[in-house]
Design an enzyme around this catalytic site. Sequence first.
Site, short mmCIF file in Angstrom:
data_model
loop_
_atom_site.label_atom_id
_atom_site.label_comp_id
_atom_site.label_asym_id
_atom_site.label_seq_id
_atom_site.Cartn_x
_atom_site.Cartn_y
_atom_site.Cartn_z
N LYS A 56 44.33 37.19 36.35
CA LYS A 56 44.09 38.59 36.64
C LYS A 56 44.78 39.01 37.94
CE LYS A 56 40.32 39.94 38.85
NZ LYS A 56 40.47 40.94 39.94
N ASN A 57 44.60 38.23 38.99
CA ASN A 57 45.14 38.62 40.29
C ASN A 57 46.66 38.59 40.32
OD1 ASN A 57 42.58 39.09 41.32
ND2 ASN A 57 42.35 36.99 42.04
N CYS A 150 35.28 46.00 43.48
CA CYS A 150 34.02 45.43 43.95
C CYS A 150 33.79 45.77 45.42
CB CYS A 150 34.03 43.91 43.81
SG CYS A 150 33.93 43.33 42.12
N ARG A 155 36.38 44.41 53.53
CA ARG A 155 37.69 44.32 52.90
C ARG A 155 38.67 45.35 53.47
NH1 ARG A 155 36.70 42.67 46.62
NH2 ARG A 155 38.94 42.37 46.77
N ASP A 349 36.06 33.28 45.39
CA ASP A 349 35.77 33.80 44.05
C ASP A 349 35.01 32.80 43.18
OD1 ASP A 349 36.82 36.27 44.51
OD2 ASP A 349 38.70 35.93 43.44
N ARG A 469 35.72 43.14 33.97
CA ARG A 469 36.89 43.46 34.79
C ARG A 469 37.82 42.26 34.91
NH1 ARG A 469 35.57 43.81 40.00
NH2 ARG A 469 37.80 44.07 40.32
#
Length: 497
Positions: A56-57, A150, A155, A349, A469
């Site tokens: 995903k990233n 999220c 962040r 994560d 997601r």
Amino acid sequence: MALFCNIIISPKPFVLSCSYQKTHLSKTPQNTKQDAIFKIKGPATLSGHITISGSKNSSLALLAATLCCSGSSLLHNVPNISDIQAMASILCSLGAKVESFDGKMMVNSDGVGKIEVDLEEMRKIRGGFFVIGPLVARFGEAVVALPGGCNIGKRPVDLHLRGLRALGAVVELRDGKVCAHTANGKGLVGGRFRLDYPSVGATETLMMAASMADGITLLSNVAKEPEVVDLARFLNDSGASIEGAGSDTLVIWGKSQLYGSECVIRPDRIEAGTFMIAAAITRSCISMSPVIPSRVSCLIDKLSEAGCKISQVDQHTLRVSAVPALYPGGDDLKSFGIKTSPFPGFPTDLQPQIMALLTTCTGSSLVEESVFDNRMSHIITCLLPSSMKSALSIISFSLLLWIARELQKLGARIQVNGNSAIVFGKDKGSSLCGSRVIARDLRGGASLILAGLAAKGTTEIHKIEHIERGYENIVTKLQNLGADIERLTPPSLSSLL
């Protein structure tokens, strides 16, 4: 090894239409409704083999990087998840042509005519902020809302903005938007910038921007994550000149033009890690591929320390066994400690998923979160007084109030002090039993699935759009391993559908 190769293709344009939302379909669509839930009956025993989806990233960063390229780019092994859909919508809103089919995405950004990202699209996904680097580098300006996604701690994006200034951009904050343009009216220029913290997002944003800057850029104290390496490889195959990816220093020779290239997205190390922990928490044996073992080595070490048997079947296949008969000495899995840190350290994560596992081990464990200051919010040690709840809400720690009790609802015993926690194992007071819980972020939601697989009875997980997601077809994959899990709509709403 062909699976992980990038291939340069001609910049000759493809015939595309900006119809991503209509064409991005699979046998199990990931379009979620907020009323959908996961229902899990445990405890489960898993067996079999699963295929790990593309990262995903990496996909999000590479999709943003297509804005740097003239012509068309073709990405293979792109996961069908809502975050990817949101990023594709952002590209389309800027004028790019995007088409998706059979796990592939084709992007042509030659028609980009906007430099401001739609506010509603940006609210859906933090990764959308990546586009600020390519937009300023290729088109000279950008207006991008502060990112969504999220709510994990602060962040901050200050590193992105300071880095862009070091490359000759004028950057201002106006009404919750970042407005950036080149100071000389021509383009970005090479420069030097040291990141205060090795942020993956800032590293990737500045790498994309510097790849088209005039001159040489030196970025130090950068992130070493595999996703950074993947992005550098894609940009280099598109005509960029980047050295040092995977180390703490990047040297980038800017190019006036980049061209579309073809790339196979590497497997998602966090999804692989989640399924490795699923085998451990259910005391099962499963295999998975493709996996790049070096990208999950930290987790392999920790699970081995606990007593799991992990073997590499072939170059890209891992088998994880936590079957009781295979424990060293016949004992149950033992507790272990972790402290999250940037790669090659333990990934933040996977911290929530490990927390769930540790409640089923023997002994007590110390978990320390050093990356995101709110990641601990999927658990709580006690019921806070009303006055404290109000104070926390005022200073924007609402995530703590939303999600913190969830693992405790399932019977976990955990004590939290700031950004560290003591997790008590099954012989120290934790006993997982099914309950109704709420997923408030992606990885915290994954930890609830794992806990539900190990818990006695039925677990209902609400707000599953957060989980979807980042995990492609997670229900189908778990069902194929033997889990009793369903994705369904509550009966109270089914009559309205």
